[in-house]
Design a protein around this motif. Structure first.
Motif, PDB file in Angstrom:
ATOM      1  N   SER A 110      -3.083  -1.988   2.251  1.00 29.57           N
ATOM      2  CA  SER A 110      -2.085  -1.286   1.455  1.00 29.57           C
ATOM      3  C   SER A 110      -1.637   0.021   2.093  1.00 29.57           C
ATOM      4  CB  SER A 110      -2.635  -1.000   0.051  1.00 29.57           C
ATOM      5  OG  SER A 110      -3.735  -0.114   0.118  1.00 29.57           O
ATOM      6  N   THR A 112      -3.210   2.895   2.100  1.00 27.50           N
ATOM      7  CA  THR A 112      -3.615   4.082   1.355  1.00 27.50           C
ATOM      8  C   THR A 112      -4.911   4.691   1.877  1.00 27.50           C
ATOM      9  OG1 THR A 112      -4.787   2.698  -0.247  1.00 27.50           O
ATOM     10  CG2 THR A 112      -2.494   3.260  -0.742  1.00 27.50           C
ATOM     11  N   GLY A 153      -8.140  -6.661   1.131  1.00 27.72           N
ATOM     12  CA  GLY A 153      -8.531  -5.260   1.098  1.00 27.72           C
ATOM     13  C   GLY A 153      -9.836  -5.016   0.388  1.00 27.72           C
ATOM     14  N   HIS A 231      -5.262  -6.231  -6.193  1.00 31.09           N
ATOM     15  CA  HIS A 231      -3.890  -5.772  -6.305  1.00 31.09           C
ATOM     16  C   HIS A 231      -3.556  -4.953  -5.075  1.00 31.09           C
ATOM     17  CE1 HIS A 231      -6.198  -2.330  -7.775  1.00 31.09           C
ATOM     18  NE2 HIS A 231      -5.177  -1.591  -7.390  1.00 31.09           N
ATOM     19  N   THR A 232      -2.293  -4.852  -4.793  1.00 27.08           N
ATOM     20  CA  THR A 232      -1.840  -4.076  -3.641  1.00 27.08           C
ATOM     21  C   THR A 232      -1.268  -2.753  -4.130  1.00 27.08           C
ATOM     22  OG1 THR A 232      -1.306  -6.105  -2.459  1.00 27.08           O
ATOM     23  CG2 THR A 232      -0.309  -4.056  -1.644  1.00 27.08           C
ATOM     24  N   ASP A 233      -1.873  -1.671  -3.717  1.00 21.30           N
ATOM     25  CA  ASP A 233      -1.365  -0.362  -4.087  1.00 21.30           C
ATOM     26  C   ASP A 233      -0.037  -0.113  -3.399  1.00 21.30           C
ATOM     27  OD1 ASP A 233      -3.607   0.106  -5.579  1.00 21.30           O
ATOM     28  OD2 ASP A 233      -4.692   1.052  -3.920  1.00 21.30           O
ATOM     29  N   ASP A 234       0.790   0.701  -4.049  1.00 24.61           N
ATOM     30  CA  ASP A 234       2.026   1.104  -3.404  1.00 24.61           C
ATOM     31  C   ASP A 234       1.710   1.940  -2.175  1.00 24.61           C
ATOM     32  OD1 ASP A 234       3.527  -0.144  -5.325  1.00 24.61           O
ATOM     33  OD2 ASP A 234       3.603   1.622  -6.629  1.00 24.61           O
ATOM     34  N   PRO A 235       2.498   1.797  -1.102  1.00 22.88           N
ATOM     35  CA  PRO A 235       2.272   2.642   0.078  1.00 22.88           C
ATOM     36  C   PRO A 235       2.343   4.112  -0.309  1.00 22.88           C
ATOM     37  CG  PRO A 235       3.846   0.899   0.561  1.00 22.88           C
ATOM     38  CD  PRO A 235       3.623   0.876  -0.922  1.00 22.88           C
TER      39      PRO A 235
END
Length: 395
Positions: A110, A112, A153, A231-235
């Protein structure tokens, strides 16, 4: 076997051995790290140098693009991990590890967090939005040469000079498996694109291909068990990782120390200490965040589309941050008034949450110590078996 000479183009600018090369995800750019203490970014299409980054004071071991290509992470034998803004061509964050230098660095899927593999046997996971050390694994008996994130991830695999591969569950913050197979240091490891397999290479000249079955269940069943947490965090937005300010969106993060010698935190303290991985002194001066060319060598300007991607920004991160804080503070006050929670109740809830965090940390440490004890017991049994065989052969 016939010797083939393929077509190649030489990109010449470094003055010492090149230790790392990495393409951006769109394959338009290439970042390289060298023993000349520099990081260089190249245009693949034009096959020319775009710019260089100079702030490391020793050999640069590795440099990687973030998944969106806006950031670059690097590690050096000067014992620092640096995060660079590829657009403004400046260093926007720096983490110092006083115990040893990192051999390898990479972003999580992601973008982060970054993970560093240390020559001092450690693996560290850093949150680049909060400027915090999130997890610290001390599970190897030798230097860690390479790491690889599972595409979800949620898992991390490490390769070490102690001849083992270790698999960490990042959701639980603990070691879950130790893999033996190489007869010597393990130098590289990588997950497949889908995560169903991973491969490792060692000093024993072997390449081992492994199947990703972290449990006795089918791999798909493992994913189903974690589906609610996958889930994929927002960049991260640049305002999230620019200068020193509390993150406006997230709460306080805790640092998990996976270390058998770690002392359990005092549960009687209302405000347990949180280690803040402070940045280097470079970022305390406002002049450092205005897109100036500190630590960067100049290069010939061009008006092509790919170069416009790396133009300095026309705004000041510091002023944008102040405007953001001014907007957030009134909103927080309004929410507190609507909820109407008394200060005493709020303090009690915070204390309960802190105690739960301490309990989670303690359980993780106990699980880690149990895993290490099992590994040690297994090693002792193997040694005892070898001694018995030798005694029988001597008779």
């Amino acid at each position: 076997m016939d010797s083939l000479h393929g077509e190649s183009s030489a990109l010449k600018a470094h003055t010492a051995p090149v230790c790392s090369v990495n393409f951006s995800h769109d394959s338009q750019f290439l970042v390289t790290a060298s023993n000349d203490k520099s990081i260089k970014v190249w245009s693949v299409h034009r096959q020319r140098l775009l710019f260089s980054l100079f702030q490391h004071t020793h050999w640069v071991r590795c440099a990687k693009f973030s998944p969106d290509g806006r950031l670059i992470a690097s590690c050096s034998e000067d014992k620092t991990v640096k995060i660079w803004d590829a657009t403004n061509k400046i260093c926007i964050d720096s983490f110092t590890d006083y115990e040893g230098f990192a051999n390898y660095i990479d972003f999580n899927p992601s973008g982060t967090c970054v993970v560093s593999a240390g020559s001092n046997h450690t693996v560290k996971l850093w949150d680049i939005r909060m400027n915090k050390l999130l997890q610290h694994y001390r599970v190897h008996r030798g230097g860690v040469n390479c790491v690889s994130f599972h595409p979800s991830g949620n898992y991390l695999i490490t390769a070490s000079a102690d001849g083992t591969l270790k698999i960490m569950d990042l959701l639980e913050g603990r070691l879950i498996y130790t893999l033996h197979g190489h007869k010597g240091p393990v130098l590289s490891v990588a997950f497949s694109k889908g995560g169903e397999k991973f491969a490792s290479g060692g000093a024993d000249a072997q390449v081992l291909l492994w199947k990703t079955n972290f449990d006795t269940f089918n791999y798909k069943e493992v994913l189903k068990q974690h589906i609610r947490r996958i889930h994929t965090d927002d960049p991260p937005h640049l305002l999230d990782i620019y200068p020193r300010s509390p993150h406006p969106h997230d709460g306080q993060s805790q640092s998990i120390e996976i270390d058998p010698s770690f002392d359990v935190t005092d549960t009687q303290t209302l405000d347990p200490p949180v280690v803040d991985i402070s940045s280097s002194v470079y970022f305390s001066s406002p002049s450092r965040t205005t897109g100036s060319s500190n630590g960067i060598s100049p290069f010939k300007d061009d008006t092509s589309n790919e170069d416009l991607r790396y133009r300095p920004a026309l705004f000041s991160p510091a002023s944008s941050r102040r405007r953001l804080e001014d907007e957030v503070e009134p909103a927080v006050c309004t929410v507190d008034k609507r909820i109407g929670i008394s200060p005493a109740l709020g303090n009690a809830l915070e204390h309960i949450v802190e105690q739960l965090d301490v309990l989670t940390l303690t359980i993780s440490i106990l699980e880690q110590r149990l895993t290490l004890t099992e590994d040690k017991l297994k090693e002792c049994l193997e040694n005892q078996h070898k001694m018995l065989l030798q005694a029988r052969q001597g008779e």
